[in-house]
Design an enzyme around this catalytic site. Structure first.
Site, PDB file in Angstrom:
ATOM      1  N   TYR A  56       0.839  -1.196   0.000  1.00 56.65           N
ATOM      2  CA  TYR A  56       0.000   0.000   0.000  1.00 56.65           C
ATOM      3  C   TYR A  56       0.876   1.247   0.000  1.00 56.65           C
ATOM      4  O   TYR A  56       0.606   2.211  -0.732  1.00 56.65           O
ATOM      5  CB  TYR A  56      -0.923   0.016   1.222  1.00 56.65           C
ATOM      6  CG  TYR A  56      -1.628   1.344   1.382  1.00 56.65           C
ATOM      7  CD1 TYR A  56      -2.718   1.668   0.592  1.00 56.65           C
ATOM      8  CD2 TYR A  56      -1.165   2.287   2.296  1.00 56.65           C
ATOM      9  CE1 TYR A  56      -3.340   2.905   0.701  1.00 56.65           C
ATOM     10  CE2 TYR A  56      -1.782   3.519   2.414  1.00 56.65           C
ATOM     11  CZ  TYR A  56      -2.865   3.822   1.619  1.00 56.65           C
ATOM     12  OH  TYR A  56      -3.470   5.048   1.729  1.00 56.65           O
ATOM     13  N   PRO A 110       1.608  15.070   3.223  1.00 56.38           N
ATOM     14  CA  PRO A 110       0.545  14.324   3.910  1.00 56.38           C
ATOM     15  C   PRO A 110       0.375  12.926   3.335  1.00 56.38           C
ATOM     16  O   PRO A 110       0.318  12.736   2.124  1.00 56.38           O
ATOM     17  CB  PRO A 110      -0.703  15.181   3.655  1.00 56.38           C
ATOM     18  CG  PRO A 110      -0.406  15.889   2.360  1.00 56.38           C
ATOM     19  CD  PRO A 110       1.067  16.160   2.388  1.00 56.38           C
ATOM     20  N   ALA A 112      -1.825   9.159   4.377  1.00 59.15           N
ATOM     21  CA  ALA A 112      -2.866   8.600   5.241  1.00 59.15           C
ATOM     22  C   ALA A 112      -2.326   7.486   6.124  1.00 59.15           C
ATOM     23  O   ALA A 112      -1.370   6.790   5.769  1.00 59.15           O
ATOM     24  CB  ALA A 112      -4.009   8.056   4.384  1.00 59.15           C
ATOM     25  N   SER A 139      -2.339  14.649   7.195  1.00 61.61           N
ATOM     26  CA  SER A 139      -3.388  14.188   6.287  1.00 61.61           C
ATOM     27  C   SER A 139      -4.751  14.210   6.972  1.00 61.61           C
ATOM     28  O   SER A 139      -4.874  13.952   8.176  1.00 61.61           O
ATOM     29  CB  SER A 139      -3.080  12.761   5.837  1.00 61.61           C
ATOM     30  OG  SER A 139      -4.183  12.180   5.171  1.00 61.61           O
ATOM     31  N   TYR A 162      -9.562  17.314   2.146  1.00 64.82           N
ATOM     32  CA  TYR A 162     -10.402  17.001   0.994  1.00 64.82           C
ATOM     33  C   TYR A 162     -11.729  17.722   1.193  1.00 64.82           C
ATOM     34  O   TYR A 162     -12.073  18.121   2.311  1.00 64.82           O
ATOM     35  CB  TYR A 162     -10.665  15.503   0.890  1.00 64.82           C
ATOM     36  CG  TYR A 162      -9.431  14.656   0.776  1.00 64.82           C
ATOM     37  CD1 TYR A 162      -8.751  14.530  -0.434  1.00 64.82           C
ATOM     38  CD2 TYR A 162      -8.941  13.958   1.884  1.00 64.82           C
ATOM     39  CE1 TYR A 162      -7.619  13.743  -0.532  1.00 64.82           C
ATOM     40  CE2 TYR A 162      -7.812  13.172   1.790  1.00 64.82           C
ATOM     41  CZ  TYR A 162      -7.151  13.066   0.575  1.00 64.82           C
ATOM     42  OH  TYR A 162      -6.030  12.290   0.489  1.00 64.82           O
ATOM     43  N   THR A 188      -6.395  19.248  -1.340  1.00 62.62           N
ATOM     44  CA  THR A 188      -6.007  18.275  -2.358  1.00 62.62           C
ATOM     45  C   THR A 188      -7.106  18.196  -3.408  1.00 62.62           C
ATOM     46  O   THR A 188      -8.255  17.891  -3.095  1.00 62.62           O
ATOM     47  CB  THR A 188      -5.775  16.893  -1.737  1.00 62.62           C
ATOM     48  OG1 THR A 188      -4.660  16.981  -0.845  1.00 62.62           O
ATOM     49  CG2 THR A 188      -5.470  15.855  -2.801  1.00 62.62           C
ATOM     50  N   LYS A 280      -3.276  21.648  -3.923  1.00 57.84           N
ATOM     51  CA  LYS A 280      -2.387  20.514  -4.155  1.00 57.84           C
ATOM     52  C   LYS A 280      -2.930  19.623  -5.268  1.00 57.84           C
ATOM     53  O   LYS A 280      -4.118  19.325  -5.308  1.00 57.84           O
ATOM     54  CB  LYS A 280      -2.251  19.700  -2.867  1.00 57.84           C
ATOM     55  CG  LYS A 280      -1.342  18.490  -2.966  1.00 57.84           C
ATOM     56  CD  LYS A 280      -1.254  17.783  -1.627  1.00 57.84           C
ATOM     57  CE  LYS A 280      -0.302  16.608  -1.674  1.00 57.84           C
ATOM     58  NZ  LYS A 280      -0.802  15.513  -2.530  1.00 57.84           N
ATOM     59  N   SER A 302       1.905  18.383  -8.077  1.00 59.99           N
ATOM     60  CA  SER A 302       1.937  17.005  -7.607  1.00 59.99           C
ATOM     61  C   SER A 302       1.053  16.135  -8.488  1.00 59.99           C
ATOM     62  O   SER A 302       0.013  16.592  -8.961  1.00 59.99           O
ATOM     63  CB  SER A 302       1.431  16.940  -6.151  1.00 59.99           C
ATOM     64  OG  SER A 302       1.287  15.605  -5.712  1.00 59.99           O
ATOM     65  N   HIS A 304       0.182  13.221  -7.065  1.00 61.88           N
ATOM     66  CA  HIS A 304      -0.222  12.338  -5.958  1.00 61.88           C
ATOM     67  C   HIS A 304       0.691  11.119  -5.871  1.00 61.88           C
ATOM     68  O   HIS A 304       0.248  10.001  -5.578  1.00 61.88           O
ATOM     69  CB  HIS A 304      -1.684  11.901  -6.099  1.00 61.88           C
ATOM     70  CG  HIS A 304      -2.384  11.727  -4.783  1.00 61.88           C
ATOM     71  ND1 HIS A 304      -3.056  12.743  -4.158  1.00 61.88           N
ATOM     72  CD2 HIS A 304      -2.495  10.653  -3.947  1.00 61.88           C
ATOM     73  CE1 HIS A 304      -3.568  12.310  -3.020  1.00 61.88           C
ATOM     74  NE2 HIS A 304      -3.231  11.046  -2.867  1.00 61.88           N
ATOM     75  N   ASP A 335       6.070  18.011  -5.083  1.00 61.17           N
ATOM     76  CA  ASP A 335       6.443  16.699  -4.568  1.00 61.17           C
ATOM     77  C   ASP A 335       6.402  15.706  -5.714  1.00 61.17           C
ATOM     78  O   ASP A 335       6.002  16.033  -6.831  1.00 61.17           O
ATOM     79  CB  ASP A 335       5.551  16.267  -3.397  1.00 61.17           C
ATOM     80  CG  ASP A 335       4.122  15.902  -3.802  1.00 61.17           C
ATOM     81  OD1 ASP A 335       3.878  15.529  -4.975  1.00 61.17           O
ATOM     82  OD2 ASP A 335       3.220  15.988  -2.960  1.00 61.17           O
ATOM     83  N   GLY A 337       8.390  11.644  -6.197  1.00 58.94           N
ATOM     84  CA  GLY A 337       9.602  10.902  -6.522  1.00 58.94           C
ATOM     85  C   GLY A 337      10.866  11.364  -5.827  1.00 58.94           C
ATOM     86  O   GLY A 337      11.956  10.914  -6.179  1.00 58.94           O
ATOM     87  N   GLY A 358       7.327  12.081   0.547  1.00 59.34           N
ATOM     88  CA  GLY A 358       6.317  11.175   1.083  1.00 59.34           C
ATOM     89  C   GLY A 358       6.880   9.800   1.352  1.00 59.34           C
ATOM     90  O   GLY A 358       7.138   9.427   2.492  1.00 59.34           O
TER      91      GLY A 358
END
Length: 436
Positions: A56, A110, A112, A139, A162, A188, A280, A302, A304, A335, A337, A358
């Protein structure tokens, strides 16, 4: 469903854990101590965490091309360093992000469910960020309350949000963030629809696990992680105030978020918050210009982490065009990679004001809680300072000012023979990326 937590197993194992956990976790601590870069931390995380949990964290959408592009994009730029620059330690890594002074130009983006990866969760990462005066972004799907995170991190903090279907919930989160001292809000905008992350259904992903024979087998192969899970109470998504344990994040998310939110909804949120804001998930210059025109203080470039729309562009590749579109003074965060100090340096030189990381710190968290997250930031701090020293710049201000002369798109050559005699064929590009 009858689970170990429902049976109260954690109430028994909490007494066993103090003497058993040091024994089970010893191999993980040994590997963590030997890690020298983020790739090493990734391997530490893979070996300590349950397979579905690692996948995940590590996985992306569909064929995971977008994430590979994000990583590969940094290799397309060369660092044209100055010699005899007379720079010595310490290099000044301080800067500011939407008006907040910070000690380093990178920060924890952020993500989760930190307690999924290690029971110390978001508090562990907040402690790590505090060490360097780094900004921390929490997050909306955190497993630690924003108040508990604020207790561990007194510096600048962002609250990621969100647009939930329940506007009363949005107002509540905004108000709590304000009262807990969060400096800015990051909306986001690229997750109205949840990405097709194929590792998760392939693994039968759910948190806590479904306790199928396969999940139990993977748990036995991750004894330290499993003891953490079973010796602590089940965790929840604390920010949204739901009392149910955290289950499959995809279905949970789909039940909460609005799929049809628009620029009008973003404008509504700006009015509700009334403080510094970032948008974002932007990858297009026209969206960036519209965000600033609407009233956002910064645009966060980003994709994501490659977890949403497959084959979306690498953020670093679209950064120069967005910077050109919005002008030199607009605040841009990036952000995607980032796993090396040289990645941070290239993003800053190409126009970013700050860089989010991240996976890099999540690998550290999964590898060893606060110690692992701290080591991840230690690595990035050391590599960033070293890269700037070798490049011949003494501060983030100097790096951003001199960026165009120091970082150039890699020139590629026509067919020729390598020293081994093998032929290779790649196209010529100018420093601006134009094919020549």
């Amino acid at each position: 469903m009858l689970t170990p937590h429902a049976l109260g197993v954690h109430n028994v194992l909490k007494y066993v854990r103090p003497w058993l956990h040091p024994l089970l976790d010893a191999p993980s601590r040994y590997r963590l101590a030997r890690a020298v870069n983020i790739a090493d931390l990734r391997e530490c995380a893979r070996r300590r965490a349950h397979k579905m949990v690692f996948d995940y964290m590590d996985g992306c959408a569909e064929d995971e091309i977008a994430f590979r592009w994000s990583r590969e994009s940094y290799a397309n730029y060369e660092l044209h360093y100055n010699v005899l620059a007379g720079k010595q330690q310490p290099i000044d890594l301080s800067t500011s992000i939407v008006g907040a002074p910070v000690g380093v130009p990178f920060f924890c983006a952020p993500c989760a469910g930190h307690r999924m990866f290690h029971h110390e969760g978001e508090e562990a990462v907040a402690k790590a960020a505090s060490k360097y005066g780094a900004l921390f972004c929490l997050s909306s799907l955190a497993t630690t309350s924003m108040e508990d995170v604020a207790a561990q991190h007194s510096g600048p903090k962002l609250m990621q949000l969100y647009l939930w279907k329940d506007r009363a919930l949005v107002r509540d989160v905004v108000q709590r963030a304000r009262e807990a001292g969060y400096h800015a809000l990051a909306l986001t905008a690229d997750t109205a629809w949840f990405g097709n992350r194929e590792r998760d259904p392939r693994n039968g992903f759910s948190v806590p696990p479904n306790y199928t024979p396969r999940q139990v087998w993977h748990a036995l192969n991750a004894p330290s992680w499993s003891l953490d899970l079973l010796s602590h109470p089940p965790y929840k998504y604390e920010i949204v105030g739901d009392e149910r344990p955290a289950e499959d994040i995809g279905s949970y998310f789909a039940n909460l978020v609005s799929k049809d939110y628009s620029w009008d909804d973003a404008e509504w949120l700006l009015g509700e918050w009334g403080g510094p804001t970032l948008l974002k998930g932007v990858v297009r210059p026209d969206d960036a210009k519209r965000a600033f025109a609407l009233g956002f203080d910064a645009v966060w470039i980003s994709n994501h982490g490659g977890r949403q729309l497959e084959t979306s562009p690498a953020p670093l590749d679209v950064l120069p065009a967005i910077r050109e579109a919005v002008g030199p003074d607009a605040q841009l965060v990036l952000d995607g990679g980032v796993q090396r100090g040289t990645d941070v340096v290239k993003a800053l030189a190409l126009g970013a004001n700050a860089v989010g990381v991240g996976k890099a710190y999540l690998y550290g968290l999964a590898a060893g809680g606060a110690a692992g997250a701290t080591k991840a930031l230690d690595i990035l701090h050391r590599e960033t300072e070293l890269a700037m020293g070798l490049l011949g710049v003494g501060s983030v201000v100097e790096l951003r000012r001199r960026g165009p002369e120091l970082v150039r798109r890699r020139s590629k050559c026509q067919p020729c023979a390598s020293p081994s005699g093998r032929q290779h064929s790649i196209e010529h590009f100018s420093p601006t990326g134009t094919k020549v």
